[in-house]
Design a protein around this motif. Sequence first.
Motif, PDB file in Angstrom:
ATOM      1  N   LEU A 116       8.910  -7.190   2.615  1.00  0.00           N
ATOM      2  CA  LEU A 116       7.664  -7.743   3.168  1.00  0.00           C
ATOM      3  C   LEU A 116       7.449  -7.068   4.514  1.00  0.00           C
ATOM      4  CD1 LEU A 116       5.444  -9.997   2.806  1.00  0.00           C
ATOM      5  CD2 LEU A 116       6.856 -11.387   4.335  1.00  0.00           C
ATOM      6  N   LYS A 117       6.255  -6.514   4.706  1.00  0.00           N
ATOM      7  CA  LYS A 117       5.991  -5.807   5.970  1.00  0.00           C
ATOM      8  C   LYS A 117       4.602  -6.138   6.500  1.00  0.00           C
ATOM      9  CE  LYS A 117       4.170  -1.282   5.526  1.00  0.00           C
ATOM     10  NZ  LYS A 117       2.887  -1.704   5.900  1.00  0.00           N
ATOM     11  N   PRO A 118       4.393  -6.002   7.829  1.00  0.00           N
ATOM     12  CA  PRO A 118       3.033  -6.161   8.372  1.00  0.00           C
ATOM     13  C   PRO A 118       2.162  -4.978   7.923  1.00  0.00           C
ATOM     14  CG  PRO A 118       4.707  -6.194  10.117  1.00  0.00           C
ATOM     15  CD  PRO A 118       5.378  -5.712   8.889  1.00  0.00           C
ATOM     16  N   GLN A 139       8.670   7.461   7.994  1.00  0.00           N
ATOM     17  CA  GLN A 139       9.743   7.192   8.962  1.00  0.00           C
ATOM     18  C   GLN A 139      11.078   7.009   8.254  1.00  0.00           C
ATOM     19  OE1 GLN A 139       9.536   4.696  12.312  1.00  0.00           O
ATOM     20  NE2 GLN A 139       7.337   4.938  12.614  1.00  0.00           N
ATOM     21  N   LEU A 192       1.687 -13.174  13.433  1.00  0.00           N
ATOM     22  CA  LEU A 192       2.359 -12.241  12.526  1.00  0.00           C
ATOM     23  C   LEU A 192       3.737 -12.786  12.139  1.00  0.00           C
ATOM     24  CD1 LEU A 192       2.003  -9.507  11.120  1.00  0.00           C
ATOM     25  CD2 LEU A 192       3.011  -8.414  13.113  1.00  0.00           C
ATOM     26  N   SER A 217      11.551  -6.107  17.044  1.00  0.00           N
ATOM     27  CA  SER A 217      10.899  -5.026  16.301  1.00  0.00           C
ATOM     28  C   SER A 217       9.906  -4.277  17.189  1.00  0.00           C
ATOM     29  CB  SER A 217      10.146  -5.606  15.105  1.00  0.00           C
ATOM     30  OG  SER A 217       9.002  -6.293  15.559  1.00  0.00           O
ATOM     31  N   ALA A 218       9.322  -3.223  16.627  1.00  0.00           N
ATOM     32  CA  ALA A 218       8.317  -2.453  17.376  1.00  0.00           C
ATOM     33  C   ALA A 218       7.147  -3.344  17.760  1.00  0.00           C
ATOM     34  CB  ALA A 218       7.845  -1.286  16.523  1.00  0.00           C
ATOM     35  N   HIS A 219       6.847  -4.343  16.911  1.00  0.00           N
ATOM     36  CA  HIS A 219       5.724  -5.247  17.210  1.00  0.00           C
ATOM     37  C   HIS A 219       6.015  -6.084  18.466  1.00  0.00           C
ATOM     38  CE1 HIS A 219       5.108  -4.107  13.050  1.00  0.00           C
ATOM     39  NE2 HIS A 219       3.830  -4.367  13.249  1.00  0.00           N
ATOM     40  N   GLY A 229      13.658  -3.224   9.674  1.00  0.00           N
ATOM     41  CA  GLY A 229      13.514  -4.346  10.616  1.00  0.00           C
ATOM     42  C   GLY A 229      12.818  -3.932  11.897  1.00  0.00           C
ATOM     43  N   SER A 230      13.142  -2.733  12.383  1.00  0.00           N
ATOM     44  CA  SER A 230      12.526  -2.274  13.645  1.00  0.00           C
ATOM     45  C   SER A 230      11.040  -1.990  13.457  1.00  0.00           C
ATOM     46  CB  SER A 230      13.248  -1.040  14.182  1.00  0.00           C
ATOM     47  OG  SER A 230      12.805   0.103  13.501  1.00  0.00           O
ATOM     48  N   MET A 231      10.625  -1.743  12.209  1.00  0.00           N
ATOM     49  CA  MET A 231       9.192  -1.532  11.946  1.00  0.00           C
ATOM     50  C   MET A 231       8.497  -2.848  11.598  1.00  0.00           C
ATOM     51  SD  MET A 231       8.869   2.119   9.972  1.00  0.00           S
ATOM     52  CE  MET A 231      10.129   1.887   8.735  1.00  0.00           C
ATOM     53  N   GLY A 232       9.240  -3.949  11.727  1.00  0.00           N
ATOM     54  CA  GLY A 232       8.653  -5.267  11.496  1.00  0.00           C
ATOM     55  C   GLY A 232       8.807  -5.779  10.075  1.00  0.00           C
ATOM     56  N   GLY A 233       9.460  -5.015   9.207  1.00  0.00           N
ATOM     57  CA  GLY A 233       9.626  -5.438   7.815  1.00  0.00           C
ATOM     58  C   GLY A 233      10.887  -6.242   7.603  1.00  0.00           C
ATOM     59  N   SER A 234      10.948  -6.955   6.488  1.00  0.00           N
ATOM     60  CA  SER A 234      12.205  -7.639   6.168  1.00  0.00           C
ATOM     61  C   SER A 234      12.498  -7.472   4.676  1.00  0.00           C
ATOM     62  CB  SER A 234      12.156  -9.112   6.559  1.00  0.00           C
ATOM     63  OG  SER A 234      11.172  -9.769   5.828  1.00  0.00           O
ATOM     64  N   GLN A 244       0.635  -2.872   9.724  1.00  0.00           N
ATOM     65  CA  GLN A 244       0.965  -1.704  10.552  1.00  0.00           C
ATOM     66  C   GLN A 244       2.461  -1.686  10.828  1.00  0.00           C
ATOM     67  OE1 GLN A 244      -1.010   0.738  11.432  1.00  0.00           O
ATOM     68  NE2 GLN A 244      -2.845  -0.189  10.576  1.00  0.00           N
ATOM     69  N   PRO A 245       3.170  -0.565  10.758  1.00  0.00           N
ATOM     70  CA  PRO A 245       2.671   0.747  10.363  1.00  0.00           C
ATOM     71  C   PRO A 245       2.239   0.781   8.903  1.00  0.00           C
ATOM     72  CG  PRO A 245       5.061   0.790  10.650  1.00  0.00           C
ATOM     73  CD  PRO A 245       4.604  -0.545  11.099  1.00  0.00           C
ATOM     74  N   TYR A 257       3.197   5.789  19.560  1.00  0.00           N
ATOM     75  CA  TYR A 257       3.462   5.061  18.310  1.00  0.00           C
ATOM     76  C   TYR A 257       3.103   3.585  18.463  1.00  0.00           C
ATOM     77  CZ  TYR A 257       6.244   2.701  14.734  1.00  0.00           C
ATOM     78  OH  TYR A 257       6.657   1.876  13.710  1.00  0.00           O
ATOM     79  N   LEU A 293       9.989 -11.373  15.278  1.00  0.00           N
ATOM     80  CA  LEU A 293       9.734  -9.934  15.402  1.00  0.00           C
ATOM     81  C   LEU A 293       9.980  -9.443  16.826  1.00  0.00           C
ATOM     82  CD1 LEU A 293       6.442  -9.696  13.298  1.00  0.00           C
ATOM     83  CD2 LEU A 293       8.680  -8.831  12.646  1.00  0.00           C
ATOM     84  N   MET A 329       5.249 -13.507   8.499  1.00  0.00           N
ATOM     85  CA  MET A 329       6.454 -12.812   8.055  1.00  0.00           C
ATOM     86  C   MET A 329       7.629 -13.778   7.885  1.00  0.00           C
ATOM     87  SD  MET A 329       5.959  -9.471   7.781  1.00  0.00           S
ATOM     88  CE  MET A 329       7.669  -8.982   7.757  1.00  0.00           C
ATOM     89  N   LEU A 366       0.309   1.470  16.563  1.00  0.00           N
ATOM     90  CA  LEU A 366       0.767   0.308  15.795  1.00  0.00           C
ATOM     91  C   LEU A 366      -0.115  -0.910  16.067  1.00  0.00           C
ATOM     92  CD1 LEU A 366       3.384  -0.519  14.032  1.00  0.00           C
ATOM     93  CD2 LEU A 366       4.150  -1.587  16.122  1.00  0.00           C
ATOM     94  N   LYS A 393      -2.165 -10.716   6.664  1.00  0.00           N
ATOM     95  CA  LYS A 393      -1.476  -9.952   7.717  1.00  0.00           C
ATOM     96  C   LYS A 393      -0.285  -9.154   7.188  1.00  0.00           C
ATOM     97  CE  LYS A 393      -2.538 -13.243  11.411  1.00  0.00           C
ATOM     98  NZ  LYS A 393      -3.796 -12.604  11.697  1.00  0.00           N
ATOM     99  N   THR A 394       0.104  -9.396   5.946  1.00  0.00           N
ATOM    100  CA  THR A 394       1.313  -8.738   5.429  1.00  0.00           C
ATOM    101  C   THR A 394       1.059  -8.075   4.077  1.00  0.00           C
ATOM    102  OG1 THR A 394       1.974 -10.783   4.342  1.00  0.00           O
ATOM    103  CG2 THR A 394       2.859 -10.399   6.551  1.00  0.00           C
TER     104      THR A 394
END
Lengths: 92, 200
Positions: free
Chosen positions: A12-14, A25, B85, B96-98, A68-73, A16-17, B7, B93, B89, B11, A45-46
């Motif tokens: 599951l991701k937002p 990436q 967000l 995270s980058a967010h 995770g760093s890109m906001g996904g899980s 963006q990106p 970036y 977050l 999710m 984003l 939003k996801t």
Amino acid sequence: MAAVTRVMLDVLKPHQPNALEFASQLADMGDDYRVNLVVQELDDKTQSIILTISGQQIDFDAVTQHIGSMGGSVHSIDEVDVQSEAPSTIPG
Amino acid sequence: MFARLRYLTELTQSQRIARRYFVTNGFDGVLAMLGLLMGFRVSATVSIEVMIGACVGTAVALFMSGLSSAYISESAEKRHELRQLEKSMVTSLGESAHGEAARLMPWLIALVNGLSPLLLALLILAPLFIAQQHAWPDFLAELSPLDSAIIGALSLTFLLGVFLGHLNERFWLWSGIRALLIAIVTAGIILLLNQFMGLS
């Protein structure tokens, strides 16, 4: 030690990106990583995606950390291909 | 560092907000300078030092006002967006980058909002700074530094209009002329008010 050569993940991701940036990436994490991303469901939003990553030796922990760093899980690991190391490559 | 910042900007799509702030607060700064310079133009003789002091003071006030107002509103907005967000999710977050973008982007936007009127004002005041250093060029002897600064302010208004037209994908010349008209009307109102008050 066995090498992970392919994983299929339910993520599951937002928004963006976006899918292209997200997959790029992850592909940049390894020299021979091949990433396939399929959007399964779009929400406000996801988005739910199925990620398939293949390569000679996938660093699974680094991949999940980067997701995770890109906001996904990562919701689940749906498929894996694991290969044991060939005897000829073992030293001695 | 710049790649990371770019970036995070992409984003959160913050470049759009920053561009909008640059134009709106830049326009504020240019019109404020134009107002002050027109005031000096119609008033009794004022020394260049007094003009520079008043204009730089106003520019610094605009910088501080732009910086603080944008930071307060944008940090609240970005925190709200991050919370929404996180709800979707069902996870935190913050790491995270967010989360990083929610902390950094308000500063970046605030800097743009504060620096745009300050830098544009300093650009407008350049003729006054040159004259103060007794370095006013001979070929501009016919034009006073104050008039040059006013022409500079009008030109910058036109350019901001052109930039806005470029962003809106409208005809650049019309957009520039429209912005210039606003500045000319402002200057006209100041002249009229000064005449009514018997200052000129």
